[in-house]
Write a protein that holds these residues in place. Structure first.
Motif, PDB file in Angstrom:
ATOM      1  N   VAL A  87     -19.145  -0.786  48.100  1.00 56.59           N
ATOM      2  CA  VAL A  87     -18.604  -0.816  49.460  1.00 56.59           C
ATOM      3  C   VAL A  87     -19.675  -0.301  50.418  1.00 56.59           C
ATOM      4  O   VAL A  87     -20.114   0.851  50.297  1.00 56.59           O
ATOM      5  CB  VAL A  87     -17.337   0.052  49.573  1.00 56.59           C
ATOM      6  CG1 VAL A  87     -16.777   0.000  50.988  1.00 56.59           C
ATOM      7  CG2 VAL A  87     -16.291  -0.402  48.554  1.00 56.59           C
ATOM      8  N   THR A 143     -18.257 -10.461  47.280  1.00 58.29           N
ATOM      9  CA  THR A 143     -16.919  -9.883  47.406  1.00 58.29           C
ATOM     10  C   THR A 143     -16.734  -9.165  48.733  1.00 58.29           C
ATOM     11  O   THR A 143     -15.638  -9.151  49.304  1.00 58.29           O
ATOM     12  CB  THR A 143     -16.639  -8.926  46.229  1.00 58.29           C
ATOM     13  OG1 THR A 143     -16.452  -9.692  45.031  1.00 58.29           O
ATOM     14  CG2 THR A 143     -15.402  -8.070  46.473  1.00 58.29           C
ATOM     15  N   GLU A 144     -17.797  -8.546  49.243  1.00 61.79           N
ATOM     16  CA  GLU A 144     -17.680  -7.847  50.530  1.00 61.79           C
ATOM     17  C   GLU A 144     -17.184  -8.791  51.615  1.00 61.79           C
ATOM     18  O   GLU A 144     -16.314  -8.427  52.416  1.00 61.79           O
ATOM     19  CB  GLU A 144     -19.024  -7.232  50.924  1.00 61.79           C
ATOM     20  CG  GLU A 144     -18.954  -6.272  52.113  1.00 61.79           C
ATOM     21  CD  GLU A 144     -19.071  -6.945  53.464  1.00 61.79           C
ATOM     22  OE1 GLU A 144     -18.673  -6.356  54.488  1.00 61.79           O
ATOM     23  OE2 GLU A 144     -19.574  -8.090  53.516  1.00 61.79           O
ATOM     24  N   SER A 147     -13.584  -9.448  51.152  1.00 56.45           N
ATOM     25  CA  SER A 147     -12.783  -8.284  51.546  1.00 56.45           C
ATOM     26  C   SER A 147     -12.618  -8.189  53.058  1.00 56.45           C
ATOM     27  O   SER A 147     -11.622  -7.659  53.547  1.00 56.45           O
ATOM     28  CB  SER A 147     -13.420  -6.995  51.002  1.00 56.45           C
ATOM     29  OG  SER A 147     -14.571  -6.629  51.737  1.00 56.45           O
ATOM     30  N   VAL A 150      -9.749 -10.378  53.716  1.00 58.47           N
ATOM     31  CA  VAL A 150      -8.549  -9.671  53.255  1.00 58.47           C
ATOM     32  C   VAL A 150      -8.125  -8.622  54.287  1.00 58.47           C
ATOM     33  O   VAL A 150      -6.936  -8.491  54.617  1.00 58.47           O
ATOM     34  CB  VAL A 150      -8.801  -9.015  51.885  1.00 58.47           C
ATOM     35  CG1 VAL A 150      -7.669  -8.043  51.525  1.00 58.47           C
ATOM     36  CG2 VAL A 150      -8.944 -10.071  50.796  1.00 58.47           C
ATOM     37  N   HIS A 151      -9.091  -7.894  54.809  1.00 57.07           N
ATOM     38  CA  HIS A 151      -8.794  -6.870  55.817  1.00 57.07           C
ATOM     39  C   HIS A 151      -8.161  -7.495  57.056  1.00 57.07           C
ATOM     40  O   HIS A 151      -7.171  -6.974  57.597  1.00 57.07           O
ATOM     41  CB  HIS A 151     -10.089  -6.143  56.190  1.00 57.07           C
ATOM     42  CG  HIS A 151      -9.933  -5.141  57.289  1.00 57.07           C
ATOM     43  ND1 HIS A 151      -9.291  -3.934  57.114  1.00 57.07           N
ATOM     44  CD2 HIS A 151     -10.329  -5.170  58.596  1.00 57.07           C
ATOM     45  CE1 HIS A 151      -9.294  -3.261  58.250  1.00 57.07           C
ATOM     46  NE2 HIS A 151      -9.917  -3.987  59.170  1.00 57.07           N
ATOM     47  N   SER A 282     -14.671  -3.758  56.270  1.00 58.88           N
ATOM     48  CA  SER A 282     -13.542  -3.539  55.371  1.00 58.88           C
ATOM     49  C   SER A 282     -13.644  -2.164  54.737  1.00 58.88           C
ATOM     50  O   SER A 282     -14.615  -1.427  54.954  1.00 58.88           O
ATOM     51  CB  SER A 282     -13.506  -4.630  54.284  1.00 58.88           C
ATOM     52  OG  SER A 282     -14.730  -4.650  53.545  1.00 58.88           O
ATOM     53  N   ASP A 286      -9.395  -2.554  50.852  1.00 55.52           N
ATOM     54  CA  ASP A 286      -9.512  -4.008  50.987  1.00 55.52           C
ATOM     55  C   ASP A 286     -10.257  -4.596  49.789  1.00 55.52           C
ATOM     56  O   ASP A 286      -9.928  -5.692  49.323  1.00 55.52           O
ATOM     57  CB  ASP A 286     -10.242  -4.364  52.281  1.00 55.52           C
ATOM     58  CG  ASP A 286      -9.517  -3.864  53.516  1.00 55.52           C
ATOM     59  OD1 ASP A 286      -8.308  -4.119  53.616  1.00 55.52           O
ATOM     60  OD2 ASP A 286     -10.155  -3.219  54.359  1.00 55.52           O
ATOM     61  N   PHE A 287     -11.261  -3.884  49.300  1.00 55.61           N
ATOM     62  CA  PHE A 287     -11.965  -4.329  48.094  1.00 55.61           C
ATOM     63  C   PHE A 287     -10.999  -4.382  46.909  1.00 55.61           C
ATOM     64  O   PHE A 287     -11.016  -5.332  46.121  1.00 55.61           O
ATOM     65  CB  PHE A 287     -13.129  -3.382  47.770  1.00 55.61           C
ATOM     66  CG  PHE A 287     -14.425  -3.741  48.438  1.00 55.61           C
ATOM     67  CD1 PHE A 287     -15.483  -4.249  47.703  1.00 55.61           C
ATOM     68  CD2 PHE A 287     -14.591  -3.560  49.800  1.00 55.61           C
ATOM     69  CE1 PHE A 287     -16.684  -4.566  48.314  1.00 55.61           C
ATOM     70  CE2 PHE A 287     -15.792  -3.876  50.426  1.00 55.61           C
ATOM     71  CZ  PHE A 287     -16.843  -4.388  49.678  1.00 55.61           C
ATOM     72  N   GLN A 288     -10.163  -3.348  46.773  1.00 58.24           N
ATOM     73  CA  GLN A 288      -9.222  -3.334  45.659  1.00 58.24           C
ATOM     74  C   GLN A 288      -8.199  -4.461  45.791  1.00 58.24           C
ATOM     75  O   GLN A 288      -7.835  -5.104  44.790  1.00 58.24           O
ATOM     76  CB  GLN A 288      -8.508  -1.984  45.591  1.00 58.24           C
ATOM     77  CG  GLN A 288      -7.630  -1.816  44.351  1.00 58.24           C
ATOM     78  CD  GLN A 288      -8.400  -1.999  43.073  1.00 58.24           C
ATOM     79  OE1 GLN A 288      -9.355  -1.272  42.801  1.00 58.24           O
ATOM     80  NE2 GLN A 288      -8.020  -2.991  42.254  1.00 58.24           N
ATOM     81  N   LYS A 289      -7.733  -4.723  47.016  1.00 57.73           N
ATOM     82  CA  LYS A 289      -6.813  -5.846  47.227  1.00 57.73           C
ATOM     83  C   LYS A 289      -7.488  -7.163  46.842  1.00 57.73           C
ATOM     84  O   LYS A 289      -6.846  -8.067  46.292  1.00 57.73           O
ATOM     85  CB  LYS A 289      -6.367  -5.910  48.692  1.00 57.73           C
ATOM     86  CG  LYS A 289      -5.375  -4.831  49.096  1.00 57.73           C
ATOM     87  CD  LYS A 289      -4.979  -4.994  50.564  1.00 57.73           C
ATOM     88  CE  LYS A 289      -4.040  -3.901  51.009  1.00 57.73           C
ATOM     89  NZ  LYS A 289      -3.665  -4.019  52.441  1.00 57.73           N
ATOM     90  N   THR A 290      -8.788  -7.266  47.123  1.00 57.62           N
ATOM     91  CA  THR A 290      -9.526  -8.472  46.756  1.00 57.62           C
ATOM     92  C   THR A 290      -9.563  -8.628  45.253  1.00 57.62           C
ATOM     93  O   THR A 290      -9.349  -9.739  44.723  1.00 57.62           O
ATOM     94  CB  THR A 290     -10.956  -8.405  47.320  1.00 57.62           C
ATOM     95  OG1 THR A 290     -10.887  -8.232  48.737  1.00 57.62           O
ATOM     96  CG2 THR A 290     -11.726  -9.678  47.000  1.00 57.62           C
TER      97      THR A 290
END
Length: 341
Positions: A87, A143-144, A147, A150-151, A282, A286-290
């Motif tokens: 992150v 992934t960033e 995310s 996602v955020h 993010s 948000d990373f975990q949700k991804t």
């Protein structure tokens, strides 16, 4: 230990420097394995920022999208070899109202602070999120960026009214593709309409309900809500098209970054009572949700694999130059670096 860091010192000029780091603090040491080039990295690399900004932020190691493997954790929170997403946002303060990614004091890697172009990244444990075991590492590299989408959708969920039958997404690039794909999974029954200017890119949106060229939008097009993923001066035209076609009291999410001020039809924003919000960067959540979305919808990483346009093996500074120059000719997708420095 001595850690080599590959810093941009001037446009198109990277030099290696060596930092001495202690193993006595609580930082987790991660070996970067796969990195991804962002448009922001390119603006620094090519010098497409103001002289003032370059003078303020360089020298600096680029890249804020990346994954790696844990090589040392003094507290034993991660096993050696664990694959993690890193992150880039590093808050130094906390606020009960303002999110860590919006605090002006937060530090962000590759934006004035060293990114992941180094042999080892020294990370706080809460800045690392474990990857699902089955994820393609080349996809996980960006992934960033996922995310960030996602955020934006998470914030939309708390802001927008409940009529969510028709979504419009402006932008046929990487962020538009990712945002649209996630909306399709989160709101599977919604009508999902993509607006772009390049048919070859629009063809990738096979999961969308409709695609339209921005110069051929039907006059009677109506939307409940919209996401702007264009950025640059083009965001001005995108947002004004959104304002024209969105229903009253709809929500407009702004995700595209622009270096310039843009002119918006504020009269119609007022007349329609629109909610307009900005969304940037993010958080670890948000990373975990991804990661959860990757596991819940295994076809999401498969769709995202379409964005991997090229992969470069990086073993020396000249390889970095070649990867960035190649990325400049890339019209769609992400340039991934296999970090073997």
């Amino acid at each position: 230990m001595i850690n080599p860091i590959y810093r941009l010192v001037a446009p198109r000029r990277i030099e290696v420097s060596y930092d001495v780091r202690s193993l006595k603090d609580d930082r987790v040491i991660v070996r970067p394995t796969h990195l991804s080039i962002c448009h922001a990295d390119q603006r620094y690399f090519t010098g497409n920022r103001s002289a003032e900004a370059l003078a303020k932020k360089l020298p600096m190691a680029m890249i804020h999208e990346g994954i790696g493997k844990v090589v040392y954790d003094p507290a034993g929170r991660f096993k050696v070899g664990t694959k993690v997403a890193m992150v880039p946002n590093s808050p130094v303060d906390s606020d009960e109202i303002i999110g860590e990614n919006y605090l002006r004091t937060s530090r962000f890697r590759s934006s004035g602070y060293d990114g992941y172009m180094q042999d080892y990244a020294f990370m706080k444990a809460d800045r690392l999120v474990e990857l699902p075991g089955s994820i393609d590492e080349e996809v996980a590299a960006f992934t960033e960026l996922v995310s960030v989408a996602v955020h934006a959708i998470t914030r939309f969920d708390s802001i927008a009214h409940s009529r969510r039958e028709v979504f419009g997404i402006w932008g046929d690039g990487n962020l538009g593709f990712i945002t649209a794909l996630l909306l399709r999974k989160i709101y599977p029954k919604a009508r999902l309409i993509i607006f772009g200017k390049t048919q070859e890119k629009l063809d990738y949106f096979s999961f969308a309900s409709e695609v339209h060229h921005i110069e051929r939008i039907p006059r009677d097009m109506k939307l409940n809500h919209a996401f702007e993923c264009v950025g640059g001066i083009g965001s001005q035209y995108a947002v004004n098209q959104i304002i024209e076609h969105i229903d009253p009291e709809g929500t407009v999410a702004l995700l595209g970054v622009s270096e310039d001020h843009v002119a918006l039809n504020t009269r119609m924003i007022l007349e329609k009572g629109l909610r307009v919000y900005g969304s940037s960067r993010s958080t670890p959540a948000d990373f975990q949700k991804t990661m959860d979305l990757y596991e819940q919808y295994p076809d999401v990483p498969k769709y995202l694999a379409n964005l991997v346009s090229s992969v470069h093996d990086i073993r020396c500074i000249d390889d970095i130059y070649r990867a960035f120059e190649s990325d400049l000719t890339n019209g769609f997708g992400k340039t991934v670096l296999k970090w073997n420095m």
